[in-house]
Design an enzyme around this catalytic site. Structure first.
Site, PDB file in Angstrom:
ATOM      1  N   HIS A   1      22.547  46.634   3.673  1.00 37.39           N
ATOM      2  CA  HIS A   1      21.542  47.686   3.519  1.00 37.39           C
ATOM      3  C   HIS A   1      20.546  47.251   2.458  1.00 37.39           C
ATOM      4  O   HIS A   1      20.846  47.284   1.267  1.00 37.39           O
ATOM      5  CB  HIS A   1      22.192  49.006   3.102  1.00 37.39           C
TER       6      HIS A   1
ATOM      7  N   HIS B   1      24.027  56.322   0.527  1.00 39.37           N
ATOM      8  CA  HIS B   1      25.050  57.070   1.278  1.00 39.37           C
ATOM      9  C   HIS B   1      25.952  57.838   0.312  1.00 39.37           C
ATOM     10  O   HIS B   1      26.224  57.367  -0.800  1.00 39.37           O
ATOM     11  CB  HIS B   1      25.928  56.108   2.080  1.00 39.37           C
TER      12      HIS B   1
ATOM     13  N   TYR C   1      29.072  58.117   0.476  1.00 33.35           N
ATOM     14  CA  TYR C   1      30.340  57.407   0.196  1.00 33.35           C
ATOM     15  C   TYR C   1      30.213  56.436  -0.972  1.00 33.35           C
ATOM     16  O   TYR C   1      31.215  55.914  -1.455  1.00 33.35           O
ATOM     17  CB  TYR C   1      30.869  56.690   1.443  1.00 33.35           C
ATOM     18  N   GLU C   2      28.978  56.219  -1.453  1.00 36.03           N
ATOM     19  CA  GLU C   2      28.825  55.397  -2.660  1.00 36.03           C
ATOM     20  C   GLU C   2      29.314  56.151  -3.900  1.00 36.03           C
ATOM     21  O   GLU C   2      29.406  55.581  -4.974  1.00 36.03           O
ATOM     22  CB  GLU C   2      27.350  55.031  -2.857  1.00 36.03           C
TER      23      GLU C   2
ATOM     24  N   ALA D   1      23.519  53.790  12.639  1.00 33.86           N
ATOM     25  CA  ALA D   1      24.556  53.253  13.533  1.00 33.86           C
ATOM     26  C   ALA D   1      25.651  54.311  13.619  1.00 33.86           C
ATOM     27  O   ALA D   1      25.937  54.984  12.626  1.00 33.86           O
ATOM     28  CB  ALA D   1      25.125  51.971  12.951  1.00 33.86           C
TER      29      ALA D   1
ATOM     30  N   MET E   1      27.874  58.075   9.110  1.00 34.53           N
ATOM     31  CA  MET E   1      28.079  58.466   7.705  1.00 34.53           C
ATOM     32  C   MET E   1      26.757  58.737   6.989  1.00 34.53           C
ATOM     33  O   MET E   1      26.666  58.583   5.776  1.00 34.53           O
ATOM     34  CB  MET E   1      28.839  57.359   6.964  1.00 34.53           C
ATOM     35  N   SER E   2      25.739  59.126   7.741  1.00 36.08           N
ATOM     36  CA  SER E   2      24.431  59.317   7.081  1.00 36.08           C
ATOM     37  C   SER E   2      23.656  60.425   7.777  1.00 36.08           C
ATOM     38  O   SER E   2      24.237  61.291   8.425  1.00 36.08           O
ATOM     39  CB  SER E   2      23.639  58.003   7.145  1.00 36.08           C
TER      40      SER E   2
ATOM     41  N   HIS F   1      33.290  47.056   9.593  1.00 36.59           N
ATOM     42  CA  HIS F   1      31.880  47.019   9.189  1.00 36.59           C
ATOM     43  C   HIS F   1      31.197  45.791   9.801  1.00 36.59           C
ATOM     44  O   HIS F   1      30.036  45.838  10.207  1.00 36.59           O
ATOM     45  CB  HIS F   1      31.797  46.984   7.659  1.00 36.59           C
TER      46      HIS F   1
HETATM   47  N1  HPA Z   1      32.422  56.057  12.374  1.00 34.35           N
HETATM   48  C1  HPA Z   1      31.674  56.460  11.321  1.00 34.35           C
HETATM   49  N2  HPA Z   1      30.558  55.855  10.974  1.00 34.35           N
HETATM   50  C2  HPA Z   1      30.143  54.821  11.707  1.00 34.35           C
HETATM   51  C3  HPA Z   1      30.867  54.352  12.808  1.00 34.35           C
HETATM   52  C4  HPA Z   1      32.074  55.009  13.154  1.00 34.35           C
HETATM   53  O1  HPA Z   1      32.774  54.650  14.112  1.00 34.35           O
HETATM   54  N3  HPA Z   1      30.190  53.301  13.319  1.00 34.35           N
HETATM   55  C5  HPA Z   1      29.078  53.151  12.549  1.00 34.35           C
HETATM   56  N4  HPA Z   1      29.044  54.056  11.571  1.00 34.35           N
END
Ligand code: HPA
Length: 282
Positions: free
Chosen positions: A70, A92, A94-95, A123, A222-223, A256
């Site tokens: 990123h 994000h 989660y950081e 994504a 997650m965003s 990832h």
């Molecule tokens: N789950 C959550 N976040 C994501 C995923 C997933 O499968 N793929 C890309 N970001």
């Protein structure tokens, strides 16, 4: 250091205004569209001719993303003739940062400039069994599964209402245009509900089952959710597009690396869509 884990406060508002002043000094106000480029938009990012840029680390109070893959750069550039702001990379939750911190640059941009449209991209893991890796999905609606909201705390009345409507966060009109453009250039564009999870753990099998069967969701990432909430709160139109980077409907391990690798496979398609779409929505 825990100050960023707080709800919206006077201090947070002051930070946004400070960043907005920095942006006004650095950039002209000619763009109507902001694109937030997540994974999969690398090709598009490279196709935008940059005219001015600032590293996230130079923008007061924002900070660079801590995640590999990123980038962190704000660009003012052109898609054809159309000027756009482009956020290359995002923060994000989660950081370990607060939702307010995650959306600070977006808020500052919306305070600083008369942007009308925010295009959010990401994504996501596919929950809909019809989806394939590499599919693009127009976000019709979202589920906030982060259980965090950047609008919690003090409401700045100048920015938007205390209790904002959320019945159509993703502009129907923009979705119609996106579908038409995709059809014209021969790109299959799915449409569905995006779940924004906190992460950083990918979903368990039980969670996948629940999200699909109870919530009828189509993709999970997650965003995006905090950004959409803020843009809509500030009266802007939102267009959201996910790229399906992995399938949660098959018994496979998600990594990832897989997500990043597959993002390279759709870069060109994603870029073609946005390049055709942006001049049509301004
Ligand atoms: N789950 C959550 N976040 C994501 C995923 C997933 O499968 N793929 C890309 N970001």
């Amino acid at each position: 250091m825990a100050p960023t884990a707080e709800p919206m406060s006077e201090a947070e508002v002051a930070k946004v205004r400070d960043s907005a002043r920095f942006l006004i000094d650095r950039f002209p106000a000619e763009a109507k569209v902001l694109v937030i480029a997540g994974s999969g938009l690398g090709g598009f990012v490279r196709s935008v001719v940059p005219e001015l840029a600032a590293d996230y680390s130079d923008i007061p109070h924002f900070g660079a993303s801590t995640v590999a893959g990123h980038a962190g750069r704000l660009v003012l550039g052109r898609v054809g003739e159309t000027p756009i702001f482009l956020m290359c990379g995002r923060r994000h939750l989660y950081e370990g940062i607060s939702p307010q911190q995650a959306v600070l640059l977006l808020r500052a941009l919306l305070v600083a400039f008369p942007l009308e449209i925010v295009v959010v991209s990401n994504a996501a893991g596919g929950l809909n069994p019809k989806f394939e890796v590499g599919d693009l999905m127009l976000i019709s609606d979202h589920i906030n599964w982060m259980f965090r909201n950047p609008l919690v705390g003090r409401n700045e009345e100048q920015w938007g209402p205390r209790f904002p409507d959320a019945s159509e966060l993703y502009s129907r009109k923009l979705r119609e245009i996106a579908k038409r453009v995709a059809r014209e250039i021969g790109i299959l564009l799915r449409e569905g509900v995006y779940v924004g999870g906190l992460g950083p753990t990918y979903e368990t099998r039980a969670e996948v089952h629940m999200l699909r069967t109870i919530h009828g969701a189509d993709a999970v990432g997650m965003s995006t959710v905090p950004e959409t909430l803020v843009a809509a709160h500030m009266g802007r139109k939102v267009l959201g597009i996910s790229f399906i980077s992995n399938l949660l409907t098959v018994p496979a391990v998600t990594t990832h690396e897989e997500v990043m690798e597959n993002s390279r496979l759709v870069e060109q398609k994603f870029s073609r869509l946005l390049t055709a779409l942006i001049p049509r929505i301004v």
